[in-house]
Design a protein around this motif. Structure first.
Motif, PDB file in Angstrom:
ATOM      1  N   ALA A 101      14.961 -89.652 -16.171  1.00  0.00           N
ATOM      2  CA  ALA A 101      14.639 -90.067 -14.805  1.00  0.00           C
ATOM      3  C   ALA A 101      15.897 -90.010 -13.947  1.00  0.00           C
ATOM      4  CB  ALA A 101      14.073 -91.478 -14.800  1.00  0.00           C
ATOM      5  N   ALA A 102      15.777 -89.380 -12.801  1.00  0.00           N
ATOM      6  CA  ALA A 102      16.932 -89.204 -11.917  1.00  0.00           C
ATOM      7  C   ALA A 102      16.474 -89.333 -10.470  1.00  0.00           C
ATOM      8  CB  ALA A 102      17.590 -87.848 -12.149  1.00  0.00           C
ATOM      9  N   GLY A 103      17.452 -89.573  -9.594  1.00  0.00           N
ATOM     10  CA  GLY A 103      17.124 -89.682  -8.182  1.00  0.00           C
ATOM     11  C   GLY A 103      18.352 -89.584  -7.310  1.00  0.00           C
ATOM     12  N   ILE A 104      18.115 -89.357  -6.033  1.00  0.00           N
ATOM     13  CA  ILE A 104      19.174 -89.277  -5.029  1.00  0.00           C
ATOM     14  C   ILE A 104      19.161 -90.572  -4.232  1.00  0.00           C
ATOM     15  CG2 ILE A 104      20.037 -88.011  -3.032  1.00  0.00           C
ATOM     16  CD1 ILE A 104      18.440 -85.587  -4.096  1.00  0.00           C
ATOM     17  N   ILE A 105      20.302 -91.215  -4.113  1.00  0.00           N
ATOM     18  CA  ILE A 105      20.368 -92.464  -3.371  1.00  0.00           C
ATOM     19  C   ILE A 105      19.872 -92.254  -1.941  1.00  0.00           C
ATOM     20  CG2 ILE A 105      21.932 -94.179  -2.379  1.00  0.00           C
ATOM     21  CD1 ILE A 105      23.513 -94.134  -4.880  1.00  0.00           C
ATOM     22  N   GLU A 106      18.936 -93.092  -1.524  1.00  0.00           N
ATOM     23  CA  GLU A 106      18.249 -93.012  -0.231  1.00  0.00           C
ATOM     24  C   GLU A 106      17.418 -91.742  -0.106  1.00  0.00           C
ATOM     25  OE1 GLU A 106      18.262 -95.722   0.928  1.00  0.00           O
ATOM     26  OE2 GLU A 106      20.163 -96.585   0.314  1.00  0.00           O
ATOM     27  N   GLY A 107      17.044 -91.170  -1.248  1.00  0.00           N
ATOM     28  CA  GLY A 107      16.246 -89.948  -1.228  1.00  0.00           C
ATOM     29  C   GLY A 107      15.167 -89.952  -2.292  1.00  0.00           C
ATOM     30  N   GLN A 108      14.847 -88.780  -2.779  1.00  0.00           N
ATOM     31  CA  GLN A 108      13.731 -88.616  -3.697  1.00  0.00           C
ATOM     32  C   GLN A 108      14.101 -88.973  -5.132  1.00  0.00           C
ATOM     33  OE1 GLN A 108      12.890 -84.462  -2.414  1.00  0.00           O
ATOM     34  NE2 GLN A 108      10.806 -85.191  -2.089  1.00  0.00           N
ATOM     35  N   ALA A 123      15.214-101.253 -11.186  1.00  0.00           N
ATOM     36  CA  ALA A 123      13.859-101.098 -10.653  1.00  0.00           C
ATOM     37  C   ALA A 123      13.386 -99.650 -10.658  1.00  0.00           C
ATOM     38  CB  ALA A 123      13.805-101.650  -9.232  1.00  0.00           C
ATOM     39  N   ALA A 124      14.229 -98.735 -11.134  1.00  0.00           N
ATOM     40  CA  ALA A 124      13.908 -97.310 -11.136  1.00  0.00           C
ATOM     41  C   ALA A 124      13.582 -96.814  -9.730  1.00  0.00           C
ATOM     42  CB  ALA A 124      12.757 -96.998 -12.094  1.00  0.00           C
ATOM     43  N   SER A 125      14.376 -97.293  -8.774  1.00  0.00           N
ATOM     44  CA  SER A 125      14.204 -96.913  -7.371  1.00  0.00           C
ATOM     45  C   SER A 125      15.422 -96.122  -6.915  1.00  0.00           C
ATOM     46  CB  SER A 125      14.029 -98.166  -6.513  1.00  0.00           C
ATOM     47  OG  SER A 125      13.912 -97.843  -5.144  1.00  0.00           O
ATOM     48  N   THR A 126      15.334 -95.564  -5.722  1.00  0.00           N
ATOM     49  CA  THR A 126      16.473 -94.840  -5.154  1.00  0.00           C
ATOM     50  C   THR A 126      16.976 -95.475  -3.865  1.00  0.00           C
ATOM     51  OG1 THR A 126      15.050 -93.352  -3.876  1.00  0.00           O
ATOM     52  CG2 THR A 126      15.644 -92.644  -6.104  1.00  0.00           C
ATOM     53  N   HIS A 127      16.230 -96.432  -3.314  1.00  0.00           N
ATOM     54  CA  HIS A 127      16.580 -97.026  -2.024  1.00  0.00           C
ATOM     55  C   HIS A 127      17.220 -98.393  -2.226  1.00  0.00           C
ATOM     56  CE1 HIS A 127      14.552 -93.814   0.130  1.00  0.00           C
ATOM     57  NE2 HIS A 127      13.559 -93.946  -0.728  1.00  0.00           N
ATOM     58  N   ASP A 181      24.530-105.738 -18.488  1.00  0.00           N
ATOM     59  CA  ASP A 181      23.465-106.686 -18.216  1.00  0.00           C
ATOM     60  C   ASP A 181      22.243-106.047 -17.561  1.00  0.00           C
ATOM     61  OD1 ASP A 181      25.044-108.713 -19.197  1.00  0.00           O
ATOM     62  OD2 ASP A 181      25.884-109.202 -17.230  1.00  0.00           O
ATOM     63  N   ILE A 182      22.348-104.775 -17.181  1.00  0.00           N
ATOM     64  CA  ILE A 182      21.234-104.148 -16.490  1.00  0.00           C
ATOM     65  C   ILE A 182      20.647-103.023 -17.328  1.00  0.00           C
ATOM     66  CG2 ILE A 182      22.238-104.663 -14.245  1.00  0.00           C
ATOM     67  CD1 ILE A 182      22.848-101.627 -14.033  1.00  0.00           C
ATOM     68  N   ALA A 183      19.386-102.750 -17.085  1.00  0.00           N
ATOM     69  CA  ALA A 183      18.727-101.617 -17.734  1.00  0.00           C
ATOM     70  C   ALA A 183      18.796-100.428 -16.784  1.00  0.00           C
ATOM     71  CB  ALA A 183      17.269-101.960 -18.045  1.00  0.00           C
ATOM     72  N   MET A 184      19.343 -99.326 -17.281  1.00  0.00           N
ATOM     73  CA  MET A 184      19.472 -98.137 -16.449  1.00  0.00           C
ATOM     74  C   MET A 184      18.180 -97.324 -16.560  1.00  0.00           C
ATOM     75  SD  MET A 184      22.468 -95.272 -16.548  1.00  0.00           S
ATOM     76  CE  MET A 184      22.454 -93.883 -15.419  1.00  0.00           C
ATOM     77  N   ASN A 185      17.228 -97.655 -15.690  1.00  0.00           N
ATOM     78  CA  ASN A 185      15.908 -97.030 -15.759  1.00  0.00           C
ATOM     79  C   ASN A 185      15.804 -95.762 -14.924  1.00  0.00           C
ATOM     80  OD1 ASN A 185      14.792 -98.951 -17.551  1.00  0.00           O
ATOM     81  ND2 ASN A 185      14.586-100.389 -15.852  1.00  0.00           N
ATOM     82  N   ILE A 186      16.865 -95.460 -14.206  1.00  0.00           N
ATOM     83  CA  ILE A 186      16.954 -94.191 -13.476  1.00  0.00           C
ATOM     84  C   ILE A 186      18.437 -93.880 -13.326  1.00  0.00           C
ATOM     85  CG2 ILE A 186      16.990 -95.243 -11.171  1.00  0.00           C
ATOM     86  CD1 ILE A 186      15.282 -92.863 -10.195  1.00  0.00           C
ATOM     87  N   CYS A 187      18.786 -92.618 -13.355  1.00  0.00           N
ATOM     88  CA  CYS A 187      20.173 -92.198 -13.160  1.00  0.00           C
ATOM     89  C   CYS A 187      20.306 -91.737 -11.708  1.00  0.00           C
ATOM     90  CB  CYS A 187      20.528 -91.066 -14.114  1.00  0.00           C
ATOM     91  SG  CYS A 187      22.280 -90.649 -14.149  1.00  0.00           S
ATOM     92  N   LEU A 188      21.101 -92.447 -10.944  1.00  0.00           N
ATOM     93  CA  LEU A 188      21.220 -92.156  -9.523  1.00  0.00           C
ATOM     94  C   LEU A 188      22.437 -91.294  -9.212  1.00  0.00           C
ATOM     95  CD1 LEU A 188      20.262 -95.543  -7.833  1.00  0.00           C
ATOM     96  CD2 LEU A 188      18.837 -93.520  -8.188  1.00  0.00           C
TER      97      LEU A 188
END
Length: 282
Positions: free
Chosen positions: A53-60, A150-154, A13-20
């Motif tokens: 697109a990738a990111g670190i949870i609670e990071g960059q 939301a393509a966020s990391t936080h 049901d969600i769009a994976m707009n960033i890989c965390l």
């Protein structure tokens, strides 16, 4: 909070707009069986030399360049931004129906609120507190889903309380404590409670004899650069005792028109109005 990130993409049901990834994962190969690896290969159709697109949870946040995709995926992560920090809006929400709660949590994360504090209410259905989604870890998973979309990391901080009084007591306890490591790491979340208490706006959304409208109040009391706490009742609203309790703790009763909204609708609308007044929506 120990969450298995590999379960993220199991939700269609969600769009994976960033890989965390966690900080520990970001420099390690992504196993072929991990749903994130399958998403990268089968949905994004990425291979060696491609980026995602990738990111670190609670990071960059940034981009990851694939260096090997024969089996496991190896990649080089290049940070590019702070990952969309959260806004100092803290939502206090009476437990809605579980099916509504899933959507509500994802929307709160997508909007970028700092915390979601779910609480049982006097007029709310008591069985909701026994549902699987009353577990803070399950709440976190839904917030994580919304963060990915939301393509966020936080990720907003999740809290679950049996009663409104328990929630308000903990807020006052947090405000009285010195800053913690968590508040120093992500200041918008807890520092706003501990060091800006006097500047905080406390809003109780209620269509029963509100003092004024939410929009008018925010025009007279701009929320820029200060934390906001917005309290929304469960599907039957606040009881008279809860209204008195909120007012005694400094909450101002405000309305959003004469129409009766579902809890999830009221939460999304009120959060959007507050964030717009903060200048967070562009």
């Amino acid at each position: 909070m120990g969450i298995n990130l590999s379960a993220l993409t199991n939700n269609k049901d969600i769009a994976m707009n960033i890989c965390l990834f966690t900080q520990e994962e970001i420099d390690k190969p992504l196993k072929a069986a991990d749903p994130r690896a399958q998403h990268i290969k089968k949905i994004l159709h990425k291979g060696v030399g491609d980026t995602f697109a990738a990111g670190i949870i609670e990071g960059q946040a940034g981009t990851a360049t694939i260096t090997n995709a024969d089996d496991d995926i190896t990649f080089a992560f290049a940070p590019q931004s702070d990952g969309k920090p959260l806004f100092p809006l803290h939502m206090i929400i009476g437990f809605p129906r579980p099916i509504q709660l899933k959507r509500l949590l994802r929307d709160m994360a997508a909007l970028g609120v700092a915390s979601v504090r779910l609480c049982g209410t006097e007029l709310g259905e008591k069985s909701y507190l026994k549902a699987s989604l009353s577990d803070p870890q399950e709440v976190y998973k839904m917030l994580l889903d919304g963060t990915v979309q939301a393509a966020s990391t936080h990720v907003p901080m999740p809290f679950v309380y049996q009663t409104l009084a328990e929630c308000l007591d903990e807020l006052e306890s947090e405000a009285a404590q010195p800053q913690t490591d968590a508040s120093q790491k992500n200041a918008v979340r807890l520092e706003s409670v501990a060091s800006q208490k006097s500047a905080a706006l406390k809003l109780a959304l209620d269509n029963v004899e509100p003092r004024s409208s939410l929009r008018a109040f925010l025009q007279d009391n701009p929320p820029q650069n200060r934390p906001v706490f917005a309290a929304i009742g469960s599907e039957r609203g606040w009881s008279p005792a809860e209204r008195s309790m909120l007012e005694s703790r400094g909450f101002v009763r405000l309305g959003m028109g004469s129409r009766v909204m579902r809890t999830e609708t009221a939460a999304t609308v009120s959060a959007s109005v507050v964030l717009d007044a903060m200048g967070a929506l562009g």
